[in-house]
Design a protein around this motif. Sequence first.
Motif, mmCIF file in Angstrom:
data_model
loop_
_atom_site.group_PDB
_atom_site.id
_atom_site.type_symbol
_atom_site.label_atom_id
_atom_site.label_comp_id
_atom_site.label_asym_id
_atom_site.label_seq_id
_atom_site.Cartn_x
_atom_site.Cartn_y
_atom_site.Cartn_z
ATOM 1 N N ALA A 100 0.852 -1.193 0.000
ATOM 2 C CA ALA A 100 0.000 0.000 0.000
ATOM 3 C C ALA A 100 0.882 1.236 0.000
ATOM 4 N N ASP A 101 0.529 2.225 -0.814
ATOM 5 C CA ASP A 101 1.241 3.505 -0.811
ATOM 6 C C ASP A 101 0.308 4.699 -0.971
ATOM 7 N N ASP B 208 -5.318 -14.578 9.012
ATOM 8 C CA ASP B 208 -5.957 -14.709 7.703
ATOM 9 C C ASP B 208 -5.135 -14.070 6.586
ATOM 10 N N GLY B 209 -3.957 -13.543 6.928
ATOM 11 C CA GLY B 209 -3.076 -12.963 5.938
ATOM 12 C C GLY B 209 -3.255 -11.473 5.725
ATOM 13 N N THR B 210 -4.273 -10.872 6.326
ATOM 14 C CA THR B 210 -4.451 -9.430 6.184
ATOM 15 C C THR B 210 -3.377 -8.685 6.967
ATOM 16 N N ILE B 211 -3.005 -7.518 6.452
ATOM 17 C CA ILE B 211 -1.927 -6.704 7.005
ATOM 18 C C ILE B 211 -2.537 -5.438 7.600
ATOM 19 N N TRP B 212 -2.322 -5.230 8.887
ATOM 20 C CA TRP B 212 -2.882 -4.092 9.608
ATOM 21 C C TRP B 212 -1.740 -3.144 9.963
ATOM 22 N N TYR C 73 -5.143 1.129 9.015
ATOM 23 C CA TYR C 73 -5.626 0.474 7.804
ATOM 24 C C TYR C 73 -5.535 -1.045 7.923
ATOM 25 N N ARG C 74 -6.371 -1.705 7.129
ATOM 26 C CA ARG C 74 -6.258 -3.141 6.908
ATOM 27 C C ARG C 74 -6.104 -3.371 5.409
ATOM 28 N N ALA D 120 -6.747 -9.767 -2.193
ATOM 29 C CA ALA D 120 -7.848 -9.067 -2.855
ATOM 30 C C ALA D 120 -7.421 -7.724 -3.427
ATOM 31 N N GLY D 121 -6.261 -7.227 -2.985
ATOM 32 C CA GLY D 121 -5.800 -5.933 -3.462
ATOM 33 C C GLY D 121 -6.582 -4.771 -2.885
ATOM 34 N N THR D 122 -7.104 -4.930 -1.664
ATOM 35 C CA THR D 122 -7.930 -3.887 -1.061
ATOM 36 C C THR D 122 -7.220 -3.234 0.116
#
Length: 298
Positions: A105-106, A124-128, A154-155, A160-162
């Motif tokens: 993310a940028d 679950d692999g999400t990055i916070w 942010y998450r 998913a690229g979100t």
Amino acid sequence: MTFDIIDPLFNRYILHNAPVKKLATGFDWAEGPVWFGDHSCLLFSDIPNNRIMRWSPEDGLSVFRADARYANGHTRDRQGRLVSCEHGARRVTRTEADGSITVIADSYDGRPLNSPNDVVVKSDGTIWFTDPHYGIGSDYEGFKAESENPLVVYRADPEAGTLEVVIDDMKAPNGLAFSPDEDLLYVADTGRMYENDPSHIRVYDCGSDGTLSNGRHFHTVDPGKADGFRLDTDGNIWTSAEDGVHCIAPDGRLLGKVLVPEKVSNVCFGGRAKHELYVTATTSLYRVTLNRRGVQWP
């Protein structure tokens, strides 16, 4: 004296004959420690000198990455890859196995992020990650610039690229960590630069779908601020403070302190059993062996 016992329960978590050892020094603001157990080494940032350092029991200190884009916080994802918050590039990145860099993310809503500060990866692999303004407040830890997005948490979902905002009720979010069962998310609010804002740790209930609710005050560190922290397997928080590392029980009680002779910025667990607490403190790196294991992946 190595420890300050506030609550007798703290005696269960420490080893009274284990010293606080200085492992390396000579940095300008050490931050973001992360343990690589499969390589038996620690990586951490020396932010003003724009480098990521490597320390291992066998090889001592070396430079891991010379042009680190003023990286601050780090963690590892579920594949063991390094995930970094870069003040200078105003982004979150992942270092692949071949050494290449993937941008997680940028920007948000078409505008650049502020200066990503600290980061964790959920199961679950999400990055916070937190996105305060400390890296753009001056040219010391990045490049001075104006904020173009709110100071939020942010998450990111790399698959998913979100990218979505999950917390927007803080002055300047900083360190963050999940409880061992991931039912709670703790986030430090260290306040806006040059303003006398209250600083404290907040806690949020985290649903199975990652939805946060019931944000509330958890603990106020004194002296200093809760910049970065990690949890042990009992759910205790080990957080940075002005006088060392404070151990906070799951109910918010201060149990005790690991006394460190410099202002602490961040911590992580490591070692063969994840029972060693590594401490970045202003100009130096320290380590103390505990009688508890940390929640650390992998």
